[in-house]
Design an enzyme around this catalytic site. Structure first.
Site, PDB file in Angstrom:
ATOM      1  N   THR A 138       0.849  -1.193   0.000  1.00  0.00           N
ATOM      2  CA  THR A 138       0.000   0.000   0.000  1.00  0.00           C
ATOM      3  C   THR A 138       0.883   1.241   0.000  1.00  0.00           C
ATOM      4  O   THR A 138       1.908   1.267   0.685  1.00  0.00           O
ATOM      5  CB  THR A 138      -0.959   0.074   1.209  1.00  0.00           C
ATOM      6  OG1 THR A 138      -1.541   1.385   1.279  1.00  0.00           O
ATOM      7  CG2 THR A 138      -0.256  -0.208   2.525  1.00  0.00           C
ATOM      8  N   ASP A 140       0.024   3.863   1.325  1.00  0.00           N
ATOM      9  CA  ASP A 140      -0.266   4.562   2.582  1.00  0.00           C
ATOM     10  C   ASP A 140       0.659   4.152   3.719  1.00  0.00           C
ATOM     11  O   ASP A 140       0.734   4.848   4.736  1.00  0.00           O
ATOM     12  CB  ASP A 140      -1.720   4.313   3.003  1.00  0.00           C
ATOM     13  CG  ASP A 140      -2.720   4.947   2.065  1.00  0.00           C
ATOM     14  OD1 ASP A 140      -2.415   6.023   1.522  1.00  0.00           O
ATOM     15  OD2 ASP A 140      -3.804   4.370   1.863  1.00  0.00           O
ATOM     16  N   GLU A 235      -5.414  13.888   2.210  1.00  0.00           N
ATOM     17  CA  GLU A 235      -6.825  13.990   1.837  1.00  0.00           C
ATOM     18  C   GLU A 235      -7.751  13.698   3.025  1.00  0.00           C
ATOM     19  O   GLU A 235      -8.914  14.099   3.020  1.00  0.00           O
ATOM     20  CB  GLU A 235      -7.145  13.039   0.695  1.00  0.00           C
ATOM     21  CG  GLU A 235      -6.921  11.575   1.022  1.00  0.00           C
ATOM     22  CD  GLU A 235      -7.187  10.658  -0.160  1.00  0.00           C
ATOM     23  OE1 GLU A 235      -8.029  11.016  -1.000  1.00  0.00           O
ATOM     24  OE2 GLU A 235      -6.559   9.599  -0.238  1.00  0.00           O
ATOM     25  N   GLN A 287       0.111   9.128  -7.940  1.00  0.00           N
ATOM     26  CA  GLN A 287       0.934   8.630  -6.837  1.00  0.00           C
ATOM     27  C   GLN A 287       0.989   7.101  -6.790  1.00  0.00           C
ATOM     28  O   GLN A 287       1.917   6.528  -6.222  1.00  0.00           O
ATOM     29  CB  GLN A 287       0.400   9.183  -5.509  1.00  0.00           C
ATOM     30  CG  GLN A 287       0.503  10.687  -5.406  1.00  0.00           C
ATOM     31  CD  GLN A 287      -0.450  11.263  -4.361  1.00  0.00           C
ATOM     32  OE1 GLN A 287      -0.088  11.382  -3.194  1.00  0.00           O
ATOM     33  NE2 GLN A 287      -1.666  11.612  -4.765  1.00  0.00           N
TER      34      GLN A 287
END
Length: 361
Positions: A138, A140, A235, A287
């Site tokens: 991921t 993230d 975000e 991204q």
């Protein structure tokens, strides 16, 4: 030696390094078992393919030339964990269908590459008796139990480059730029790319921001003769007044303010307060795309190779993890459903604060 039959799938959002990880798993399995004693089946489009019994036999040559290739050669999809037990139209019992595909292919193990939601389902399949090994991917970097996920450093590079490019425009026009970085629940990507590119203000979900604090920071820069500012904003960032609201309530608030995302709300609020031109840039899916950086190619290869070792040792029900630069196995039940958030007192945040970076608190 009996033939080892292994299935492999990629689930959730795509990211850099998936193909490198697939390559690492499969080439290592061939090395362990030999070409005559291993069969590898690619499950098409993630859990959806496992539900619908969509797969293809993977030939050895398919693992060549994909180390630096972005995306996934197997395709991917999102099957939310919260709906995985739902019975869909035509009486499709997704969990039963996934187990049936596993049995039909006579798999000895299923290798699953994915993020948080993917690992919840993987843990469920493991608890239902399937032999499962997972790899953490991921952008993230929010998977619990591993220091880093593959895809993260590649995304940091892209997000940093976007902010670097914005710097020249911001300087030329004397503007405030907000760059909205991916990360709904955690701020690792925004934090790393913000520091790497010299953002003046970094806003992440773990630290709700105070508008007045941001205004003071911008005014201080103006007093120092700096006519521009860069705000790196996740975000999922939230103002302090949204802190106790649900996700749906936050969306309603944004809609009432005619703002598509939180970045545009902040832009509107700041324009009224500082009287300076504000611009928002959203790099979005850039991204997640493109080729993996060298770090991710190496990490994904290490993860894939270790996953093959776990299979050869019948150590199922584990996620491959990086801890203190060592690749290890940790039980799926210890990681599924847990988020790795940015600690407010983490060394990296303290380092950023010392050089003058503002976090809006």
């Amino acid at each position: 030696m009996s033939i080892k039959r292994v299935g492999i799938l990629t689930s959730g959002g795509d990211c850099q390094g998936l193909n490198a990880a697939i390559r690492g798993v499969c080439k290592s399995l061939y090395g362990i078992y030999g070409e005559e004693n291993i069969e590898i089946y690619g499950i098409v489009d993630g859990y959806r393919g496992l539900i619908n019994c969509e797969y293809r036999f993977l030939k050895r040559e398919e693992f060549s030339g994909i180390l630096n290739l972005g995306g996934t050669i197997l395709g991917t999809s999102r099957e939310p964990f919260k709906r995985i037990r739902d019975i869909e139209k035509n009486n499709i019992d997704k969990l039963s269908f996934m187990k049936e595909t596993y049995k039909k292919l006579k798999l000895d193990c299923l290798v699953i590459l994915g993020g948080n939601g993917t690992h919840k389902t993987a843990n469920l399949l493991s608890s239902e008796g399937l032999n499962v090994v997972t790899l953490p991917k991921t952008i993230d970097n929010d998977l619990f139990g591993t220091d880093v996920t593959f895809g993260f450093h590649s995304a940091v590079g892209i997000a940093s480059q976007v902010i670097d490019c914005i710097h020249t425009t911001a300087t030329s026009h004397g503007r405030i730029f907000i760059v909205e970085i991916m990360g709904n629940k955690v701020g690792w990507l925004t934090l790393y790319s913000g520091i790497a590119s010299g953002a003046d203000i970094i806003l992440i979900p773990e630290i709700p921001y105070n508008l007045n604090s941001i205004i003071r920071s911008l005014e201080n820069r103006s007093k120092q003769g700096k006519n521009f500012s860069i705000i790196a904003m996740a975000e999922g960032s939230i103002p302090v007044e949204y802190k106790n609201l649900s996700k749906s309530e936050r969306k309603d608030k944004l809609k009432k303010n005619n703002c598509s995302t939180i970045s545009y709300k902040l832009a509107n609020d700041l324009e009224k307060a500082v009287g300076q031109e504000i611009r928002v840039t959203v790099p979005g899916h850039f991204q997640r795309g493109g080729d993996p950086c060298p770090y991710d190619r190496i990490l994904a290869t290490r993860f894939g190779s270790f996953a093959a070792r776990l299979i050869s040792e019948s150590r199922y029900g584990n996620m491959v993890s990086l801890q203190n630069d060592k690749v290890v196995a940790i039980p799926l039940e210890d990681v599924a459903g847990k988020l790795k958030t940015v600690p407010e007192d983490s060394q990296i945040i303290l380092s950023a604060r010392r050089i003058g970076t503002t976090f809006g608190d």
